[in-house]
Design a protein around this motif. Structure first.
Motif, mmCIF file in Angstrom:
data_model
loop_
_atom_site.group_PDB
_atom_site.id
_atom_site.type_symbol
_atom_site.label_atom_id
_atom_site.label_comp_id
_atom_site.label_asym_id
_atom_site.label_seq_id
_atom_site.Cartn_x
_atom_site.Cartn_y
_atom_site.Cartn_z
ATOM 1 N N ALA A 337 105.506 7.085 -43.528
ATOM 2 C CA ALA A 337 104.939 7.353 -42.200
ATOM 3 C C ALA A 337 105.031 6.110 -41.325
ATOM 4 C CB ALA A 337 103.495 7.806 -42.337
ATOM 5 N N LEU A 338 104.851 4.938 -41.967
ATOM 6 C CA LEU A 338 104.989 3.681 -41.213
ATOM 7 C C LEU A 338 106.417 3.494 -40.723
ATOM 8 C CD1 LEU A 338 102.922 1.059 -43.240
ATOM 9 C CD2 LEU A 338 102.602 1.718 -40.854
ATOM 10 N N VAL A 339 107.383 3.802 -41.614
ATOM 11 C CA VAL A 339 108.800 3.678 -41.227
ATOM 12 C C VAL A 339 109.093 4.648 -40.082
ATOM 13 C CG1 VAL A 339 111.189 3.921 -42.013
ATOM 14 C CG2 VAL A 339 109.462 2.947 -43.540
ATOM 15 N N ALA A 340 108.544 5.885 -40.195
ATOM 16 C CA ALA A 340 108.779 6.890 -39.148
ATOM 17 C C ALA A 340 108.186 6.407 -37.824
ATOM 18 C CB ALA A 340 108.163 8.225 -39.554
ATOM 19 N N SER A 341 107.007 5.789 -37.866
ATOM 20 C CA SER A 341 106.403 5.350 -36.605
ATOM 21 C C SER A 341 107.112 4.110 -36.052
ATOM 22 C CB SER A 341 104.893 5.133 -36.738
ATOM 23 O OG SER A 341 104.635 4.224 -37.754
ATOM 24 N N ARG A 342 107.797 3.376 -36.933
ATOM 25 C CA ARG A 342 108.624 2.267 -36.422
ATOM 26 C C ARG A 342 109.817 2.820 -35.641
ATOM 27 N NH1 ARG A 342 107.650 -0.992 -41.245
ATOM 28 N NH2 ARG A 342 109.537 -0.266 -42.254
ATOM 29 N N ARG A 343 110.365 3.945 -36.131
ATOM 30 C CA ARG A 343 111.523 4.528 -35.453
ATOM 31 C C ARG A 343 111.109 5.226 -34.159
ATOM 32 N NH1 ARG A 343 115.890 7.293 -39.377
ATOM 33 N NH2 ARG A 343 116.498 8.024 -37.295
ATOM 34 N N ASP A 344 109.893 5.739 -34.124
ATOM 35 C CA ASP A 344 109.433 6.464 -32.930
ATOM 36 C C ASP A 344 107.912 6.320 -32.859
ATOM 37 O OD1 ASP A 344 108.692 8.213 -30.988
ATOM 38 O OD2 ASP A 344 109.460 10.029 -31.983
ATOM 39 N N LYS A 345 107.443 5.435 -31.965
ATOM 40 C CA LYS A 345 105.998 5.155 -31.977
ATOM 41 C C LYS A 345 105.179 6.355 -31.492
ATOM 42 C CE LYS A 345 106.008 2.339 -27.692
ATOM 43 N NZ LYS A 345 105.716 3.378 -26.738
ATOM 44 N N ASN A 346 105.827 7.336 -30.889
ATOM 45 C CA ASN A 346 105.077 8.494 -30.406
ATOM 46 C C ASN A 346 105.043 9.667 -31.390
ATOM 47 O OD1 ASN A 346 104.450 7.276 -27.919
ATOM 48 N ND2 ASN A 346 106.536 7.708 -27.205
ATOM 49 N N VAL A 347 105.697 9.518 -32.529
ATOM 50 C CA VAL A 347 105.727 10.654 -33.474
ATOM 51 C C VAL A 347 104.300 10.942 -33.976
ATOM 52 C CG1 VAL A 347 106.214 9.219 -35.518
ATOM 53 C CG2 VAL A 347 106.927 11.613 -35.492
ATOM 54 N N ARG A 348 103.962 12.268 -34.028
ATOM 55 C CA ARG A 348 102.629 12.651 -34.527
ATOM 56 C C ARG A 348 102.756 12.965 -36.021
ATOM 57 N NH1 ARG A 348 102.846 15.124 -29.363
ATOM 58 N NH2 ARG A 348 103.977 16.842 -30.322
ATOM 59 N N GLN A 349 101.844 12.399 -36.784
ATOM 60 C CA GLN A 349 101.957 12.601 -38.235
ATOM 61 C C GLN A 349 100.608 13.026 -38.819
ATOM 62 O OE1 GLN A 349 104.913 9.818 -40.185
ATOM 63 N NE2 GLN A 349 104.207 8.484 -38.552
ATOM 64 N N TYR A 350 100.646 14.142 -39.536
ATOM 65 C CA TYR A 350 99.427 14.656 -40.185
ATOM 66 C C TYR A 350 99.617 14.604 -41.696
ATOM 67 C CZ TYR A 350 98.341 16.301 -35.514
ATOM 68 O OH TYR A 350 98.083 16.349 -34.172
ATOM 69 N N HIS A 351 98.670 13.969 -42.359
ATOM 70 C CA HIS A 351 98.751 13.849 -43.820
ATOM 71 C C HIS A 351 97.702 14.769 -44.430
ATOM 72 C CE1 HIS A 351 101.040 9.907 -43.740
ATOM 73 N NE2 HIS A 351 100.636 10.039 -42.491
ATOM 74 N N LEU A 352 98.131 15.839 -45.069
ATOM 75 C CA LEU A 352 97.175 16.757 -45.697
ATOM 76 C C LEU A 352 97.090 16.380 -47.181
ATOM 77 C CD1 LEU A 352 98.404 20.095 -44.053
ATOM 78 C CD2 LEU A 352 97.150 18.183 -43.040
ATOM 79 N N PHE A 353 96.005 15.710 -47.544
ATOM 80 C CA PHE A 353 95.913 15.146 -48.898
ATOM 81 C C PHE A 353 94.749 15.737 -49.673
ATOM 82 C CE2 PHE A 353 92.212 12.287 -48.630
ATOM 83 C CZ PHE A 353 91.971 12.298 -47.260
ATOM 84 N N ARG A 354 94.802 15.540 -50.993
ATOM 85 C CA ARG A 354 93.674 15.962 -51.850
ATOM 86 C C ARG A 354 92.738 14.785 -52.082
ATOM 87 N NH1 ARG A 354 95.660 19.175 -57.069
ATOM 88 N NH2 ARG A 354 93.467 18.814 -57.571
ATOM 89 N N ASP A 355 93.302 13.706 -52.614
ATOM 90 C CA ASP A 355 92.563 12.451 -52.772
ATOM 91 C C ASP A 355 93.571 11.374 -52.438
ATOM 92 O OD1 ASP A 355 90.017 13.349 -54.130
ATOM 93 O OD2 ASP A 355 91.513 14.136 -55.526
#
Lengths: 581, 145
Positions: A337-355
């Motif tokens: 997700a960090l790499v993705a936001s480096r490529r595009d600082k406006n990208v929206r990222q949702y992390h659906l996690f358990r723990d």
């Protein structure tokens, strides 16, 4: 030295106070009184710390003065000092396998504090059993095998390559067998990796360059292990290289670093199979290719939704579920997700996690991802996220546990299924090396903490993600542990094998083959004895598990050190008080 | 009403067969963590639970133990992949042997105890101890099959 009747034996008993760890809860003098008249006992004394140099010297003196042929030391768990006291017995000139350790600390004083009388009685039972075992013990000899200073590393991923370099540094000759055409495994396909942003491709190129410089390392690609014979220190291995060539090697140890496979979701699992639903390895490839804002099939990815734990921590309902946590994927995804936001600082990222299991210092990666705008939503395993398509667009529905179960709908351009590691299919290797496979399908070490890279097959070590999910750093740490173990074994020039193997009484054996069926190591062969066919155990192949013992209808098999008479003798000694109660 | 427990029934004696690398560290850990379990429990360690002879279990009961507990390797076994099934067969054969000699097969219990299963071991011992006390203090006619 004798294995004769207990009455003719000369047994010494040493009872350790362990500071106050034992003596605070067990009356040591009463204990000594209770056991000093046992059959065969000629010496019974207490000591403050049996493991101290001074106490060991006193025991050596007593063994020599009293000509002891069996000793029992009642102290802590044998996991701590079995080898200490075995070595002490050997220094005193006694057979080290006629020493028995009675665990009166972990299994008595510490477990029964505040019950001094009963704990003292129990300690007496335990010591009597140890005396009985010492009295019935046979003088055993380890089998000494000359070792070959050569090692075979199976699997040329980063763990295997690092192992090969380290073994080569130690002066050992190394053969590396890689099943694929190219080396480097999964890492060779990766771009920037956590925690140091090092590129996988570059790391593997560097390792390859260093490997090729070494004169004592030979690398075989498209090579598979097809046969192994011999035993620790002196294995004969046959490789099949490029499907046609057969290569025979003679090695002292084998390090298995065959890595993992990525979990492949089934069709429809969290929307898998639909356009725009990818796995974590596929997403990482997308990140590594090209520059600037992410796009898929020409369409920009403005919203990416990650669904964690796909194929990991599965419940009983799944068919042969993967119950384990894959360890690396939480951090790998936050890092992606960090790499993705480096490529595009406006990208929206949702992390659906358990723990969120970004353990240790990887917590910083999670924090950094959150700072860059990643949104974390925790879901309940009983109510997992659902992926569907509405008007041609992917929508992920999830209930946020952190917001009291509020239902969210996340329109997404890309859904990334955070798939973990699964065991790799390696049936022919497992068969050739007789590798122990655990319930989770990964290779099984003897003990995850105490003997983490050793297997029950002496001289065969496992390391890296072939043992279970690991990060790259953890994989390399374990492969270097396997290097230390192999080198410690081979640089000495010889190895002493534990003598606790099975033994067949040829007079009782009727060659019914039940024992050969029970032995997974091929350690029982058919031989002729006095014109009859009987079973014989090949000591160097026997692992001493004893699975053949209870299946023998003639009761013709004993495991040395755990023989029928030793175990029954211990039972009788332990039951003594009960009988008289 | 059952008659009051007498002799061994009051404090049943349990023999545990454990294994050197898997269940023994778990039992050690129960002690290191100062967990309590009945003091009338004693342990004999062997390499692997699939190597326990049914005749040893019968021998223990006949020698005066009220119950035998097999602390099995389970799926952690480093020797044989199907250790649970193999140990299960040992236990089955031992129960038949006990029955054949007039002992209640409930005197034998098996459960996997892993190398960190300290709490579960202590709890197994408490429960088995209670169950054996009930078994041994049952009216004469109901005892041991």
């Amino acid at each position: 030295m004798t294995g004769g009747p207990a009455k003719d034996r000369r047994i010494g008993v040493f009872l350790c106070h362990c500071g106050g760890n034992i003596s605070d809860y067990v009356d040591m003098e009463k204990l000594r009184e209770a056991v000093k008249e046992e059959l065969g006992v000629v010496e019974a004394r207490t000591t403050m710390f049996a493991c101290s140099d001074a106490a060991q010297q006193e025991m050596i003196d007593a063994i020599q003065k009293e000509r002891l042929d069996g000793i029992a030391v009642a102290s802590c768990s044998p996991k701590l000092h079995l080898f200490t006291f075995r070595a002490m017995a050997e220094r005193a000139g006694m057979n080290p396998y006629q020493y028995v350790q009675a665990n009166i600390r972990e299994q008595c004083s510490w477990a029964h504090r505040g019950e001094v009388d009963k704990a003292t009685e129990k300690a007496a039972d335990i010591v009597r059993a140890a005396i009985a075992k010492a009295g019935l013990s046979e003088p055993l000899r380890p089998m000494r095998v000359e070792t070959k200073p050569q090692v075979l590393v199976v699997g040329a991923g980063v763990a295997g390559l690092r192992a090969a370099l380290a073994l080569s540094d130690l002066g050992l000759t190394v053969y590396v067998a890689e099943r694929e055409e190219r080396i480097g495994g999964w890492t060779a396909r990766l771009g920037a990796m956590f925690p140091a942003e090092r590129r996988g491709t570059e790391m593997v190129q560097e390792l390859e360059r260093r490997i090729l410089e070494r004169e004592n390392v030979t690398l075989f690609t498209r090579a598979e292990v097809v046969e192994k014979s011999g035993s620790v220190g002196d294995f004969s291995v046959r490789l099949r290289v490029r499907e046609t060539e057969s290569i025979a090697l003679n090695v002292g140890a084998i390090v298995v670093t065959t890595g993992f496979d990525a979990y492949a979701p089934s069709d429809g699992e969290f929307g898998f199979g639909q356009d725009g639903v990818v796995t974590l390895p596929e997403f990482k490839r997308m990140l590594d290719e090209g520059e600037g804002p992410l796009a898929r099939n020409g369409k920009p990815v403005r919203t990416a939704t990650y669904i964690y734990c796909v194929g990991s921590r599965q419940n009983e309902e799944a068919e042969s579920p993967n119950r384990f946590c894959s360890r690396y994927c939480c951090t790998a995804t936050c890092h992606a997700a960090l790499v993705a936001s480096r490529r595009d600082k406006n990208v929206r990222q949702y992390h659906l996690f358990r723990d969120m299991r970004t353990y240790g210092k990887y917590e910083l990666v999670y924090e950094a991802a959150a700072r860059k705008g990643s949104v974390f939503v925790r879901w309940d395993p009983a109510d997992p996220p659902a992926v569907s398509r509405v008007d041609g667009h992917l929508v992920v529905r999830v209930k946020d546990r952190l917001l009291g179960g509020e239902a969210l709908e996340i329109p997404s351009d890309l859904v990334v299924l955070v798939t973990g590691m699964v065991p790799r299919e390696n049936a022919s290797l497992v068969n050739a090396l007789k590798l122990p496979v655990g319930g989770d399908g990964f290779f099984n070490e003897i003990h995850p903490k105490l003997r983490p890279v050793e297997t029950v097959v002496d001289g065969v070590f496992i390391a890296g993600a072939a043992q279970g999910p690991k990060t790259l750093a953890e994989s390399v740490a374990s492969s270097l542990a396997a290097v230390s173990k192999s080198a410690a074994l081979l640089l000495k020039g010889y190895v002493d094998l534990e003598p606790f193997v099975a033994e067949v009484d040829p007079l009782r054996c009727t060659w019914c083959e039940k024992c050969t069926e029970a032995c997974p190591y091929g350690a029982i062969e058919k031989v002729a004895a006095d014109g009859r066919e009987v079973a014989r155990v090949i000591p160097s192949l026997c692992k001493g598990g004893g699975a053949c013992v209870p299946v023998c209808p003639e009761e013709a098999i004993d495991l040395l050190g755990y023989s029928d008479r030793e175990i029954k003798g211990m039972i009788d000694a332990l039951a003594k008080e009960a009988v008289h109660a | 009403m059952s008659p009051p427990p007498t002799g061994r029934a009051a404090d049943p004696r349990i023999l545990v067969f454990s294994t050197n690398t898997i269940s023994d560290p778990g039992i050690d850990l129960a002690g290191s963590a100062h967990m309590h379990y009945p003091v009338s429990t004693v342990v004999i360690s062997v390499p692997c639970s699939s190597g326990i002879k049914p005749s040893w279990i019968l021998h223990a009961v006949e020698a005066g133990f009220d119950g035998v507990f097999v602390a099995a390797d389970g799926t952690d076994c480093a020797y044989v992949q199907d250790c649970t099934a193999r140990t299960g067969r040992v236990v089955e054969a031992a129960q038949q042997l006990l029955r054949g000699h007039g002992h209640d097969p409930r005197r034998l219990k098996m459960a996997a105890v892993c190398s960190v299963c300290a709490e579960s071991f202590a709890s197994h011992m408490e429960k088995f101890h209670t169950a054996l006390a009930a078994l041994t203090s049952a009216p004469e006619g109901m005892r041991d099959g």
